[in-house]
Design a protein around this motif. Structure first.
Motif, mmCIF file in Angstrom:
data_model
loop_
_atom_site.group_PDB
_atom_site.id
_atom_site.type_symbol
_atom_site.label_atom_id
_atom_site.label_comp_id
_atom_site.label_asym_id
_atom_site.label_seq_id
_atom_site.Cartn_x
_atom_site.Cartn_y
_atom_site.Cartn_z
ATOM 1 N N GLU A 189 0.838 -1.203 0.000
ATOM 2 C CA GLU A 189 0.000 0.000 0.000
ATOM 3 C C GLU A 189 0.871 1.251 0.000
ATOM 4 O OE1 GLU A 189 -2.821 -0.002 3.185
ATOM 5 O OE2 GLU A 189 -3.754 -1.891 2.564
ATOM 6 N N GLY A 192 2.719 1.743 -3.299
ATOM 7 C CA GLY A 192 1.834 2.260 -4.330
ATOM 8 C C GLY A 192 1.647 3.762 -4.225
ATOM 9 N N ILE A 193 1.518 4.252 -2.981
ATOM 10 C CA ILE A 193 1.363 5.699 -2.773
ATOM 11 C C ILE A 193 2.625 6.431 -3.214
ATOM 12 C CG2 ILE A 193 1.080 7.507 -1.033
ATOM 13 C CD1 ILE A 193 -0.605 5.422 0.587
ATOM 14 N N SER A 196 2.907 6.581 -6.955
ATOM 15 C CA SER A 196 1.970 7.518 -7.598
ATOM 16 C C SER A 196 2.555 8.928 -7.670
ATOM 17 C CB SER A 196 0.626 7.538 -6.862
ATOM 18 O OG SER A 196 0.733 8.163 -5.591
ATOM 19 N N LEU A 208 -5.472 6.032 -3.608
ATOM 20 C CA LEU A 208 -4.716 5.093 -2.784
ATOM 21 C C LEU A 208 -4.685 5.516 -1.319
ATOM 22 C CD1 LEU A 208 -1.759 4.365 -5.225
ATOM 23 C CD2 LEU A 208 -3.590 2.783 -4.555
ATOM 24 N N HIS A 212 -6.074 3.279 1.689
ATOM 25 C CA HIS A 212 -5.139 2.964 2.772
ATOM 26 C C HIS A 212 -5.742 3.324 4.128
ATOM 27 C CE1 HIS A 212 -1.439 2.389 4.928
ATOM 28 N NE2 HIS A 212 -1.377 3.662 5.269
#
Length: 225
Positions: A189, A192-193, A196, A208, A212
């Protein structure tokens, strides 16, 4: 002869932290560590002795934490550490989501790639601690990630609000004793942030972050009503 003093820029005053501010920081740290559990009644005499301070600055420091919502003053009863109920945790994450989404928006207006690179470094640390099955280390990296995210926005007001929210987050973790069976998913998680930001994709960052936060609330409130 020229007057050098007339041309010199005025010196900025040295900023010194007040005793009350240091007391507030000390008690806040104890709350974050779980040394003062939710519901604990705070005795002025005992705290003053432990901290080596007089009652006046102590009261001012505790008043700051009361204004932040970390302590609760009950008339004719005294001062207590707030209870970290599931409802309070949910509300705290509503506020965290608002602050962190606003911070992310500001980052994307500037240099998101630089922010993404710094956040990815913390994610790598989180990954290493997860592989070592170090739940405490994963938690510290998690907090560090979100602290950095807001600081990178360059907004003192957002950072000030976020400091209290992260204290409450730590308190909730200690009080509600969540289980983190999926540290790999937790790392994913955060990765992914961070990615981005590297991708300069504000819509993905916003989505996201919301997912989260929802996942964090689910973990913290599971089996607690």
């Amino acid at each position: 002869m020229t007057n050098a003093g007339a041309r010199a820029r005025p010196l900025k005053p040295v900023v010194r932290q007040s005793t009350a501010a240091m007391i507030a920081d000390s008690v806040r740290a104890a709350l974050e560590r779980g040394d003062l559990p939710p519901g604990t009644q705070l005795g002025e005499a005992d705290l003053a002795k432990q901290l080596g301070v007089s009652r006046g600055p102590l009261r001012e420091g505790l008043q700051r934490l009361t204004q932040e919502g970390l302590l609760l003053s009950i008339r004719n009863r005294g001062l207590f550490v707030i209870e970290m109920t599931p409802d309070r945790v949910r509300d705290m994450y509503v506020a965290r989501q608002a602050v962190e989404r606003a911070a992310a928006e500001q980052i994307h207006l500037g240099t998101p790639e630089e922010a993404g690179a710094q956040l990815m470094e913390i994610t790598d640390t989180m990954s290493r601690t997860a592989e070592a099955d170090d739940h405490s280390g994963v938690g510290e990296a998690d907090i560090a990630f979100h602290d950095l995210l807001v600081r990178l926005a360059g907004s003192p007001r957002l950072s000030l609000m976020h400091r209290t929210l992260l204290t409450e987050t730590r308190m909730g973790i200690h009080a509600l004793d969540p289980t983190y069976e999926g540290n790999e998913a937790r790392v994913a998680e955060h990765r992914g942030i961070a990615q981005s930001f590297l991708d300069r994709d504000p819509a993905a960052t916003d989505r996201l972050l919301q997912l989260h936060m929802a996942d964090a609330v689910e973990r913290l409130t599971a089996d607690h009503g």
